[in-house]
Motif scaffolding. Structure first.
Motif, PDB file in Angstrom:
ATOM      1  N   UNK A 193      99.020  48.475  22.793  1.00 24.22           N
ATOM      2  CA  UNK A 193     100.294  48.857  22.193  1.00 24.22           C
ATOM      3  C   UNK A 193     100.232  50.208  21.499  1.00 24.22           C
ATOM      4  N   UNK A 194      99.147  50.470  20.779  1.00 28.34           N
ATOM      5  CA  UNK A 194      98.994  51.772  20.113  1.00 28.34           C
ATOM      6  C   UNK A 194      98.893  52.909  21.134  1.00 28.34           C
ATOM      7  N   UNK A 195      98.194  52.664  22.241  1.00 29.98           N
ATOM      8  CA  UNK A 195      98.082  53.697  23.274  1.00 29.98           C
ATOM      9  C   UNK A 195      99.445  53.978  23.912  1.00 29.98           C
ATOM     10  N   UNK A 196     100.198  52.909  24.222  1.00 28.98           N
ATOM     11  CA  UNK A 196     101.542  53.097  24.792  1.00 28.98           C
ATOM     12  C   UNK A 196     102.433  53.858  23.814  1.00 28.98           C
ATOM     13  N   UNK A 197     102.378  53.492  22.532  1.00 28.16           N
ATOM     14  CA  UNK A 197     103.184  54.184  21.527  1.00 28.16           C
ATOM     15  C   UNK A 197     102.780  55.648  21.403  1.00 28.16           C
TER      16      UNK A 197
END
Length: 484
Positions: A53-57
């Protein structure tokens, strides 16, 4: 009277306790490394959805900033509302929710476009390859048979190698491959379970990305508050500055590389269509995906596409490789510098080093993030080095140290001006140079000694009048020219 420890005694006690804890942790890690490694792996597996999720964000933050700064904020500004004003905080939260919704919609639109356009074409190409694979194999076998027939020596060599290793291959199939069929089926079933788990991770990751995008400034403010709470002001400023540089490097490189690879994939598809190369969508997809990997990516894409086309049409394979070579030259010299610029500042050697290092540690992910990660480390080491040199009042330019022999109170002394008795500076004579000196001395010795030992050689080189023969003069003159 009760004894009360002072600040000095308390600090000593805390220091002793901390040293004891560190020693115990070191002892445990040293003798239980496998358990520690397993525990770290379990922690990362638990946090995998959060990391995704952090990478996508992080990838979607530029899209979110573009939507807010170029679309929504100008609309409010046109109506006389400044969203940056602290009074409009509640309205800014509503705008952020709309911006996040549009950003996630953009993500789903890109994924849907890829699924609707690329995936059917790629599946169709793969099905055609599987269907026509026996034809490709027979064509390849026919070509090999013709080549071996025209070259009987190579054919005999191949036959001897086949006879030598055929029994070994048969034994390997009987002893290793056939008994492991059950293991292969188990791994296939585990792969299906893993695919379902990855889908679940992606769903959770998108939810996490929505929360991160919605509160990215709040998270950044908390991180800065921690830095200033537990560090000195100067140290905190340097840490925050380092993270800003890392963010700039990662964003510039990763986003730029994705855009560059998308353009290269589209151009490769267009050229494959123009040149009538089979499976243009599949080849364009392979070229675009492998181009994400710095330096080695084009070679991987060319190898995969070339192997696929060799079985179909060797001439088309050659045309594809030539086209890809020209395309990569355009990308490396024109398109790449325009999009990426000097986002990393690394030389070619350090690019290869970072790809090999982080690729070996992290696999395919390391191929992508290895270059910007190492660029940050490289910049940090350079910053610390320059800071230390500034404190010692020494020159910070690298060119100053290239010919430097040593530095003393008089400043930098070059190799040519150095005193070898003070520090070892001058290199000893190399073996190759000594060999050439021996050759030169032996040649001079032969030229001086041979006429005295064998005067008849000189007499044979004279004519009836005692003059040196003309052809010998020409030969000697040629020798003189050669020696000079």
């Amino acid at each position: 009277m009760k004894w009360k420890p002072g600040k000095k005694q308390l600090s000593i006690m805390l220091s002793v306790i901390m040293i004891g804890v560190v020693l115990m942790l070191f002892y445990y890690v040293l003798f239980n490394w496998k358990a520690v490694n397993r525990g770290v792996g379990n922690i990362f597996s638990i946090l995998t959805p959060i990391i995704i999720g952090c990478v996508i964000a992080y990838i979607l933050i530029p899209v979110l900033n573009f939507i807010e700064s170029r679309w929504i904020y100008p609309i409010y500004r046109f109506n006389g509302i400044d969203l940056k004003n602290p009074k409009n905080r509640k309205r800014r939260k509503k705008v952020r929710s709309v911006s996040v919704l549009l950003t996630i919609a953009f993500l789903f639109l890109i994924v849907y476009a890829m699924m609707a356009v690329l995936v059917p074409q790629i599946i169709k190409s793969i099905n055609e390859i599987i269907t026509n694979f026996p034809i490709y194999v027979s064509n390849t076998q026919r070509f090999i048979d013709k080549y071996l027939t025209d070259n009987p020596q190579i054919r005999s060599m191949v036959d001897s190698l086949f006879q030598q290793y055929s029994s070994t291959i048969t034994d390997m199939l009987k002893t290793k491959l056939l008994p492991n069929v059950t293991t292969v089926l188990q791994r296939v079933s585990k792969s299906m379970i893993t695919a379902i788990q990855v889908f679940f991770y992606l769903v959770v990751g998108i939810i996490v990305a929505i929360y991160v995008l919605n509160s990215k400034e709040h998270f950044a403010g908390q991180a800065k508050k921690l830095c200033y709470a537990f560090m000195k002001k100067e140290t905190a400023n340097e840490v925050i500055s380092a993270f800003r540089y890392a963010n700039f490097t990662f964003t510039g490189f990763v986003i730029g590389k994705l855009v560059d690879s998308l353009i290269i994939g589209l151009v490769a598809f267009i050229f494959c269509e123009i040149l009538k190369i089979p499976y243009p969508v599949l080849l364009g997809f392979i070229v675009g995906i492998t181009n994400i990997i710095p330096f080695f990516g084009p070679y991987i894409g060319g190898f995969v596409g070339g192997i696929l086309l060799v079985m179909i049409n060797p001439i088309k394979a050659l045309v594809f490789l030539i086209m890809l070579m020209i395309l990569q030259q355009i990308d490396g010299n024109i398109l790449g510098p325009i999009i990426l610029g000097n986002s990393t500042g690394l030389s070619s050697f350090w690019v290869i080093f970072s790809i090999m290092l982080f690729g070996g540690i992290m696999g395919p992910i390391g191929w992508l993030i290895g270059v910007p990660t190492f660029a940050c480390l490289y910049t940090f080491i350079g910053y610390v080095t320059k800071k230390k040199l500034r404190e010692r009042k020494l020159p910070r330019d690298t060119s100053t140290y290239i010919n430097a022999a040593y530095i003393d109170d008089n400043g930098v002394t070059t190799i040519d001006e150095a005193d070898n008795s003070k520090y070892y500076v001058h290199n000893e004579e190399s073996s190759l140079r000594r060999v050439f000196k021996i050759y030169k001395k032996s040649k001079t010795l032969i030229n001086n000694v041979v006429p005295n030992i064998a005067p008849e050689l000189t007499e044979n080189n004279q004519d009836e009048n005692g003059d040196v023969k003309k052809d010998q003069v020409e030969d000697n003159s040629n020798d003189d020219k050669f020696e000079s």
